[in-house]
Structure formats: C-alpha cells, structure tokens
Design an enzyme around this catalytic site. Structure first.
Site, PDB file in Angstrom:
ATOM      1  N   LYS A  30       0.833  -1.207   0.000  1.00 23.14           N
ATOM      2  CA  LYS A  30       0.000   0.000   0.000  1.00 23.14           C
ATOM      3  C   LYS A  30       0.859   1.246   0.000  1.00 23.14           C
ATOM      4  O   LYS A  30       0.593   2.210  -0.718  1.00 23.14           O
ATOM      5  CB  LYS A  30      -0.921   0.014   1.218  1.00 23.14           C
ATOM      6  N   ARG A  35       2.359   6.117  -2.823  1.00 25.68           N
ATOM      7  CA  ARG A  35       3.429   7.066  -3.146  1.00 25.68           C
ATOM      8  C   ARG A  35       3.645   7.122  -4.663  1.00 25.68           C
ATOM      9  O   ARG A  35       3.835   8.201  -5.235  1.00 25.68           O
ATOM     10  CB  ARG A  35       4.712   6.670  -2.418  1.00 25.68           C
ATOM     11  N   ARG A 136      -8.260  11.914  13.137  1.00 27.30           N
ATOM     12  CA  ARG A 136      -6.887  11.531  12.830  1.00 27.30           C
ATOM     13  C   ARG A 136      -6.011  12.774  12.676  1.00 27.30           C
ATOM     14  O   ARG A 136      -6.449  13.793  12.117  1.00 27.30           O
ATOM     15  CB  ARG A 136      -6.841  10.660  11.575  1.00 27.30           C
ATOM     16  N   SER A 182       2.804  11.341  13.230  1.00 27.36           N
ATOM     17  CA  SER A 182       2.752  10.575  11.986  1.00 27.36           C
ATOM     18  C   SER A 182       3.889  10.981  11.060  1.00 27.36           C
ATOM     19  O   SER A 182       4.052  12.169  10.758  1.00 27.36           O
ATOM     20  CB  SER A 182       1.413  10.785  11.264  1.00 27.36           C
ATOM     21  N   SER A 211       7.733   5.256  12.260  1.00 27.59           N
ATOM     22  CA  SER A 211       7.779   4.712  10.892  1.00 27.59           C
ATOM     23  C   SER A 211       8.827   5.393  10.029  1.00 27.59           C
ATOM     24  O   SER A 211       8.575   5.734   8.872  1.00 27.59           O
ATOM     25  CB  SER A 211       6.399   4.814  10.236  1.00 27.59           C
ATOM     26  N   GLU A 335       2.865  -1.043  12.088  1.00 25.31           N
ATOM     27  CA  GLU A 335       1.856  -1.819  11.366  1.00 25.31           C
ATOM     28  C   GLU A 335       1.849  -3.271  11.834  1.00 25.31           C
ATOM     29  O   GLU A 335       0.855  -3.977  11.681  1.00 25.31           O
ATOM     30  CB  GLU A 335       2.116  -1.783   9.855  1.00 25.31           C
ATOM     31  N   HIS A 362      -4.655   5.951  15.192  1.00 26.32           N
ATOM     32  CA  HIS A 362      -4.693   5.295  13.888  1.00 26.32           C
ATOM     33  C   HIS A 362      -6.145   5.036  13.492  1.00 26.32           C
ATOM     34  O   HIS A 362      -7.027   5.800  13.887  1.00 26.32           O
ATOM     35  CB  HIS A 362      -3.881   3.997  13.942  1.00 26.32           C
TER      36      HIS A 362
END
Length: 451
Positions: A30, A35, A136, A182, A211, A335, A362
C-alpha cells in the site's frame, strides 16, 4: 457455526489443526502504491505502476488523484486472492477544470498526501471522509502547507473535513513541524515538494517520528523519479542515521515504471502463523533489497523464537512450537504491532511492546482495542503511555465477537489468535479490505495446506 457466523456478518477465524506448511504470495505494498500514484500524478508525462495494491486505501487515492485531473487506466484483470500478476495502472498527469470533492475514507495517506497536490491546482478541493477521519492527526501538515503558501479552510479544527483553495502553484521554502504523531506529515510534503516554486526544506523538531522507514521509502522513490533530495540530522536527540531534515530542490518529476513490491506488513500475520503452529510459511517474492521495514520484521519474529531464512526466491519462517516473550520497540514498524500483541498473548512469558503510543490515533485507538479484545478472551493486557504490557493467561472465546473497530489490523490480530483459540468470531472482518481484500481467502488457503 460457520454458516451462522457468516449470516451474522461475522467471520469464524479458523483454528489450526496442526503445523502450517505453506507457500504464499501477498499483494503489493500500500505504501509504495500510494506514493507511486502521487508521484505519477505530478510527473512530466505518463507513467506506469506495475503490480499495484488493489484495495480500499489505494482506490481512494486513485479516485482522489483522478478528481484532481489525472487519468488512470487499468490494464489487466484484478481477482482478489488469486495467484498471478496484478493489473498495471498507467497514470497520465492532468489538471482539473472545476472544483472537486475528495473522499479520504479512513486512509491516512490520502488525508495527508493529497492536500499538497490540491494546493498546486487552480481550483477548490473539498476533503471529506469516514467519521474516524475527523479524529486523525493532520493539523501539523495543514499548518506547514499554510506556511509554504497554501490557502486552507478547516474551520480552525486542524482536522477533516477541510477545503484547499488551489492557487495553481505553491511558493514553497522552509518549514518546521512536529511529525511525532505521523511520519506521513513529512512524506506528504516531500512528495509534492519538487513542484513547489522554491522546493522545500522540511525540518522535523519534536518527539521521535514513527515509521522512519516509510520516510526513507518516500525519499528513495523521489530520487528514483529524478528528484534531488538531500537529508541530514541536526538535532542531537535524533537516533543515529535517521534524518530529521530534508531538502527537496524544485524540478521535474520523471515519468517511469514503478514495480510495486509485496506488502511486507501484510505478510506478517501469515509468518506469525508459522510461529503459533510450529510450522513453516514461505512468502514468495520477498525482496532482498527494500525500503520497507523488512529487517525489523525479521528481528521481531526471531525474538519470538522463529527461524527466518531468505532462500528460493522467498522468505521462510519456521516456528519451534514455543513462542518466546519479547521486549520490543516497534516505533519503526507499528503496522506489525497488532500481530505482535497477538503473539505476545500466546507466548510463555510476559512481553512489553513500546514505541507505539501514536497508534491511539490510527484507524482506531489500537492500544485500547487490543487491551479490550485480548482481555475479553481472558488475557492480561495493560496499556502503557507508549505501548502495551502483555502477560499471557489461558485464552478462550466467549459469547461476544472479537470487535474489528473498522480496523484492518485488528482483523489480522484476531486471525492469528484464532489459530490457537478455537471459536473466535470476528465482527465486520470485511474491513480488512482496506489494505487486503483477499485476506480471509488466502488465510483459509494457507490452513488448507496443513498436513
């Protein structure tokens, strides 16, 4: 029982009857797909995306960029869960002639990657989404876009719904933001930055950005498209080797073919099945070189007691029948945290998972959801400020279903738990189609290969 569960809109998570031994292929990433879509929509000519993920989040991104003027043509036939190549998408950049509305659903990438693109159009673009989208985090990237010259109306909420008034171009320049909620705040700005008049220098100053491999993926894909990107570390508190400042020079984004790798995060539940059952699962096509968090995933599975081997064009994970407790920092690959929590609940000692406090915002509050659902099975899960402490106890399915909270990762956690806890029924398991429409079919196929 299975028929009754299906009639009630539930999925009966199958229990394993022996060690799983299977070879599987998972759909495309994903993160890479979305991207690649953004870069192709901003490129200087038509480009091709080979093997894209065909799921709700990527289809929302595709629809959003189409609303902003791109033409996206699909070649090939998509069959979820089927073997064989996924269709390819050809993306031809364009500009919208009239204002439009973008549905972000509950996709963080659409919510954060598309507003910078909308700011480059000459029209009004409204952003709407699922109820959870309004909760979010997005305020930091909206503030940064305003500083870079965008005009955005969000009613002062710093959240969706919102409107971007595209001015046809964006001045760009330097901007400082806190990406500790994030990493997509940084990636969203980076992807569009080559098209800003002055490019952009983006500085993360604040808590640890989660991340980090996904920001590295963004940088790598920009460079592959011909963009000039410099990175460096300025703050002493930033982990060694992890950038906190990025400079993107203005210029064209080249059109080319992007080959999407398998989604390694979506492979984790299948690999976890080998750990739970003492079997062996091979993921075909596991890349030898990738900007996905492959190393972190393998380290985690090894810590749980598995053996991991890259061989024969794939990754094979073999379990021993024992699940060891772990102490793990999952900030770079959160994740995988829901599946890690499921494994920890089945381990033979207490585990501590940290670096995942940001998961409270999330698709759902994943820490509270995991504590509630594993607790309902008889487990002992305590929330920490930055993670979870899990003390294994005997688990059994009760009279209530395992709630999915409209969160694809919760469905995957339930599937892993169901291997060892017969009778788990998952409420609204169809929400897994957010990133993996064929998940339950492939899960059943894996278990059919039990000797």
């Amino acid at each position: 029982m299975e028929h009754t569960a299906q009639q009630a809109g539930r999925w009966a998570a199958p229990a394993a009857t022996g060690p799983v031994r299977a070879r599987l292929a998972v759909p495309g990433s994903k993160s890479m797909t979305n991207r690649a879509l953004v870069l192709a929509a901003l490129a200087d000519g038509p480009g091709t995306i080979a093997g894209p993920l065909h799921a709700r989040d990527t289809l929302l991104m595709r629809a959003a960029l189409t609303a902003l003027g791109a033409t996206i043509t699909e070649y090939g036939h998509y069959d979820p869960g089927a073997a064989g190549p996924a269709p390819s998408w050809q993306v031809t950049p364009g500009r919208p002639e009239t204002g439009s509305c973008v549905d972000v659903g509950n996709a963080g990438t659409v919510l954060r990657f598309v507003p910078p693109v909308a700011a480059l159009t000459g029209v009004r673009v409204d952003f709407r989404g699922d109820a959870r989208a309004a909760q979010r985090p997005v305020a930091q990237i909206l503030a940064a876009l305003r500083e870079l010259g965008a005009v955005i109306d969000d009613g002062g909420r710093g959240a969706a719904p919102l409107t971007v008034h595209g001015g046809g171009s964006l001045p760009g320049g330097g901007v400082t933001l806190d990406a500790s909620a994030s990493s997509q705040f940084v990636s969203g700005l980076l992807l569009a930055a080559p098209r800003f008049d002055k490019g952009a220098e983006i500085r993360h100053r604040g808590g640890r950005a989660p991340s980090a491999p996904h920001i590295a993926m963004t940088v790598a894909m920009l460079r592959d498209a011909g963009a000039e990107v410099e990175t460096w570390t300025r703050e002493s508190g930033t982990p060694t080797g992890v950038p906190d400042t990025w400079r993107v020079h203005p210029g064209a984004i080249g059109h080319h073919e992007v080959i999407v790798q398998p989604d390694l995060s979506n492979a984790v539940p299948f690999l976890a099945a080998a750990v739970v059952t003492g079997g062996a699962v091979t993921i075909a096509g596991w890349p030898a070189v990738t900007s996905q968090p492959a190393g972190q995933i393998l380290d985690l599975l090894t810590a749980f007691g598995a053996d991991c081997a890259l061989e024969g064009g794939g990754l094979t994970v073999t379990g021993t029948g024992r699940i060891r407790p772990v102490t793990a920092d999952l900030a770079d690959f959160s994740e995988s945290a829901t599946v890690a929590a499921a494994l920890a609940a089945l381990a033979d000692g207490p585990s501590r998972l940290t670096g995942i406090g940001h998961m409270r915002r999330h698709e759902t509050d994943r820490l509270a959801a995991l504590a509630a659902e594993i607790g309902a099975l008889g487990g002992d899960v305590r929330e920490l400020p930055d993670g979870l402490e899990i003390r294994p106890r005997p688990l059994r399915a009760g009279g209530q279903p395992f709630a999915s909270y409209d969160d694809h990762r919760m469905v995957m956690a339930a599937a892993v738990l169901g291997l060892a806890v017969p009778g788990i029924e998952v409420e609204n398991a169809a929400t897994v189609a957010k990133t993996f429409p064929g998940f339950t079919r492939l899960w059943a196929s894996m278990l059919e290969q039990v000797p």
